[in-house]
Design a protein around this motif. Structure first.
Motif, PDB file in Angstrom:
ATOM      1  N   ALA A   1       0.855  -1.187   0.000  1.00 19.13           N
ATOM      2  CA  ALA A   1       0.000   0.000   0.000  1.00 19.13           C
ATOM      3  C   ALA A   1       0.887   1.231   0.000  1.00 19.13           C
ATOM      4  O   ALA A   1       2.032   1.192   0.451  1.00 19.13           O
ATOM      5  CB  ALA A   1      -0.938   0.002   1.212  1.00 19.13           C
ATOM      6  N   ASP A   2       0.346   2.334  -0.475  1.00 17.90           N
ATOM      7  CA  ASP A   2       1.085   3.584  -0.595  1.00 17.90           C
ATOM      8  C   ASP A   2       0.501   4.610   0.367  1.00 17.90           C
ATOM      9  O   ASP A   2      -0.667   5.000   0.230  1.00 17.90           O
ATOM     10  CB  ASP A   2       0.994   4.096  -2.036  1.00 17.90           C
ATOM     11  N   ALA A   3       1.303   5.053   1.326  1.00 12.94           N
ATOM     12  CA  ALA A   3       0.837   6.023   2.316  1.00 12.94           C
ATOM     13  C   ALA A   3       0.487   7.362   1.689  1.00 12.94           C
ATOM     14  O   ALA A   3      -0.250   8.153   2.292  1.00 12.94           O
ATOM     15  CB  ALA A   3       1.906   6.223   3.389  1.00 12.94           C
ATOM     16  N   ASN A   4       1.001   7.638   0.496  1.00 14.46           N
ATOM     17  CA  ASN A   4       0.681   8.884  -0.198  1.00 14.46           C
ATOM     18  C   ASN A   4      -0.580   8.784  -1.050  1.00 14.46           C
ATOM     19  O   ASN A   4      -0.947   9.759  -1.719  1.00 14.46           O
ATOM     20  CB  ASN A   4       1.849   9.303  -1.102  1.00 14.46           C
ATOM     21  N   ASP A   5      -1.232   7.634  -1.024  1.00 11.66           N
ATOM     22  CA  ASP A   5      -2.403   7.417  -1.870  1.00 11.66           C
ATOM     23  C   ASP A   5      -3.552   6.846  -1.050  1.00 11.66           C
ATOM     24  O   ASP A   5      -3.935   5.692  -1.214  1.00 11.66           O
ATOM     25  CB  ASP A   5      -2.038   6.470  -3.025  1.00 11.66           C
ATOM     26  N   PRO A   6      -4.091   7.652  -0.122  1.00  4.13           N
ATOM     27  CA  PRO A   6      -5.206   7.155   0.690  1.00  4.13           C
ATOM     28  C   PRO A   6      -6.462   6.978  -0.164  1.00  4.13           C
ATOM     29  O   PRO A   6      -6.559   7.553  -1.253  1.00  4.13           O
ATOM     30  CB  PRO A   6      -5.384   8.274   1.727  1.00  4.13           C
ATOM     31  N   PRO A   7      -7.412   6.142   0.308  1.00  4.62           N
ATOM     32  CA  PRO A   7      -7.393   5.490   1.614  1.00  4.62           C
ATOM     33  C   PRO A   7      -6.548   4.212   1.614  1.00  4.62           C
ATOM     34  O   PRO A   7      -6.490   3.501   0.611  1.00  4.62           O
ATOM     35  CB  PRO A   7      -8.865   5.156   1.856  1.00  4.62           C
ATOM     36  N   LEU A   8      -5.917   3.958   2.749  1.00  5.80           N
ATOM     37  CA  LEU A   8      -5.206   2.706   2.930  1.00  5.80           C
ATOM     38  C   LEU A   8      -6.222   1.573   3.059  1.00  5.80           C
ATOM     39  O   LEU A   8      -7.365   1.802   3.485  1.00  5.80           O
ATOM     40  CB  LEU A   8      -4.330   2.788   4.181  1.00  5.80           C
ATOM     41  N   PRO A   9      -5.843   0.340   2.736  1.00  3.59           N
ATOM     42  CA  PRO A   9      -6.808  -0.767   2.653  1.00  3.59           C
ATOM     43  C   PRO A   9      -7.173  -1.376   4.011  1.00  3.59           C
ATOM     44  O   PRO A   9      -7.090  -2.591   4.212  1.00  3.59           O
ATOM     45  CB  PRO A   9      -6.077  -1.781   1.773  1.00  3.59           C
ATOM     46  N   PHE A  10      -7.590  -0.516   4.947  1.00  5.17           N
ATOM     47  CA  PHE A  10      -7.976  -0.970   6.281  1.00  5.17           C
ATOM     48  C   PHE A  10      -9.242  -0.238   6.704  1.00  5.17           C
ATOM     49  O   PHE A  10      -9.492   0.904   6.277  1.00  5.17           O
ATOM     50  CB  PHE A  10      -6.856  -0.703   7.290  1.00  5.17           C
ATOM     51  N   ALA A  11     -10.023  -0.886   7.562  1.00  3.43           N
ATOM     52  CA  ALA A  11     -11.297  -0.319   7.999  1.00  3.43           C
ATOM     53  C   ALA A  11     -11.098   0.769   9.053  1.00  3.43           C
ATOM     54  O   ALA A  11     -10.073   0.824   9.736  1.00  3.43           O
ATOM     55  CB  ALA A  11     -12.187  -1.427   8.557  1.00  3.43           C
ATOM     56  N   ASP A  12     -12.093   1.623   9.198  1.00  5.11           N
ATOM     57  CA  ASP A  12     -12.074   2.669  10.220  1.00  5.11           C
ATOM     58  C   ASP A  12     -11.982   2.050  11.616  1.00  5.11           C
ATOM     59  O   ASP A  12     -12.496   0.956  11.869  1.00  5.11           O
ATOM     60  CB  ASP A  12     -13.355   3.502  10.148  1.00  5.11           C
ATOM     61  N   ASN A  13     -11.352   2.788  12.534  1.00  3.16           N
ATOM     62  CA  ASN A  13     -11.334   2.426  13.965  1.00  3.16           C
ATOM     63  C   ASN A  13     -10.888   0.983  14.191  1.00  3.16           C
ATOM     64  O   ASN A  13     -11.505   0.236  14.951  1.00  3.16           O
ATOM     65  CB  ASN A  13     -12.725   2.631  14.585  1.00  3.16           C
ATOM     66  N   THR A  14      -9.795   0.595  13.541  1.00  2.00           N
ATOM     67  CA  THR A  14      -9.354  -0.803  13.545  1.00  2.00           C
ATOM     68  C   THR A  14      -8.227  -1.081  14.521  1.00  2.00           C
ATOM     69  O   THR A  14      -8.187  -2.147  15.152  1.00  2.00           O
ATOM     70  CB  THR A  14      -8.896  -1.209  12.125  1.00  2.00           C
ATOM     71  N   PHE A  15      -7.289  -0.150  14.694  1.00  7.41           N
ATOM     72  CA  PHE A  15      -6.019  -0.479  15.342  1.00  7.41           C
ATOM     73  C   PHE A  15      -5.884   0.129  16.737  1.00  7.41           C
ATOM     74  O   PHE A  15      -6.229   1.282  16.973  1.00  7.41           O
ATOM     75  CB  PHE A  15      -4.851  -0.023  14.461  1.00  7.41           C
TER      76      PHE A  15
END
Length: 286
Positions: free
Chosen positions: A108-122
């Motif tokens: 995944a590319d931090a400069n190209d959101p959204p990252l492939p993870f769900a909200d409020n996950t970590f």
């Protein structure tokens, strides 16, 4: 763009070549990143992060590692917390040699959101040494805010900086101009680390901890232990900067030798104050 040599790692994909991040994931660079992790651990006084090393072995956390590089940090915390889940990402398939079953990596590319993870996950988001890769820090931290759990989750960020040399210093003029031009075009600042807390507050995060860890580039006579670490940091940073200067010169069609020749003066500890590691912890409280 200069052609990729046959000796380059198979990790160098189109995504890597398009990225503003100037360090290519070659085998020797992966080794340097692993070495750098050990040095940073000595500066911080802990293997992971100062405020999470105390977690019990049976902690069940969902942890995100941003810009995993060699995957060392993610794998080590995965081994230390076997009941937790660790996810790392980078712009290439992280080549981690020893990975526990509770650790996985995605591209995944931090400069190209959204990252492939769900909200409020970590529960824990770890971000370290992305200063030469992130083009918009407010946008990036906004994305981390989306991913971290409200109230209980924490974002841990570590970045490195060193003050610039005076503009009239001819011994470092070429390398400073190269960095200014090469990074300026990509909106990358080598001296953003002290602003981490401001960026976090700008997106509505609450900063709960901020600390600066000074270190030497080379000898530090007043502190023998720091002097030893400083020697290691000088060697590691010099190698990284040579690669950065070479890549920036390739992009611009320059002969890299005159630029690289100025790096020792750029990192000469007698010419400027110590380097700095900035460590910031932020939470999403709304």
């Amino acid at each position: 763009m200069a052609p990729v040599d046959d000796g380059m790692s198979s990790l160098i994909t189109d995504l890597v070549l398009r990225s503003p991040y100037p360090l290519l994931p070659t085998p020797d660079e992966i080794e340097r990143i692993e070495f750098q992790h050990s040095i940073v651990s000595q500066i911080l006084g802990c293997r992971f992060l100062p405020s999470i090393d105390h977690f019990a072995i049976h902690s069940r956390l969902n942890i995100l590692d941003c810009g995993s590089g060699a995957g060392t940090w993610a794998s080590e915390i995965g081994f230390a917390l076997p009941e937790s889940t660790v996810t790392g990402f980078d712009i290439f398939d992280v080549p981690c040699k020893f990975r526990p079953t509770n650790v996985k990596f995605v591209v995944a590319d931090a400069n190209d959101p959204p990252l492939p993870f769900a909200d409020n996950t970590f529960d824990v988001v770890h971000s370290r040494f992305l200063l030469v890769g992130i083009t918009n820090w407010v946008r990036y931290i906004s994305e981390l805010k989306r991913l971290v759990k409200t109230s209980t989750g924490e974002i841990h960020m570590i970045e490195i900086t060193a003050p610039p040399l005076p503009a009239g210093d001819e011994d470092t003029m070429l390398i400073r101009d190269l960095f200014d031009a090469g990074f300026g075009q990509a909106n990358i600042s080598l001296f953003m680390a002290p602003k981490l807390s401001d960026y976090c507050r700008a997106v509505g995060l609450t900063v709960t901890h901020e600390k600066m860890y000074p270190f030497a580039y080379g000898d530090w006579p007043e502190d023998p232990e720091q002097s030893r670490v400083g020697g290691l940091m000088l060697s590691c940073t010099m190698e990284g900067m040579e690669k950065i200067a070479t890549r920036l010169c390739e992009r611009k069609g320059y002969d890299s030798k005159p630029y690289i020749s100025q790096l020792p003066a750029y990192l000469d500890q007698s010419r400027k104050p110590a380097g700095e590691l900035w460590y910031v912890v932020a939470k999403k409280l709304e």
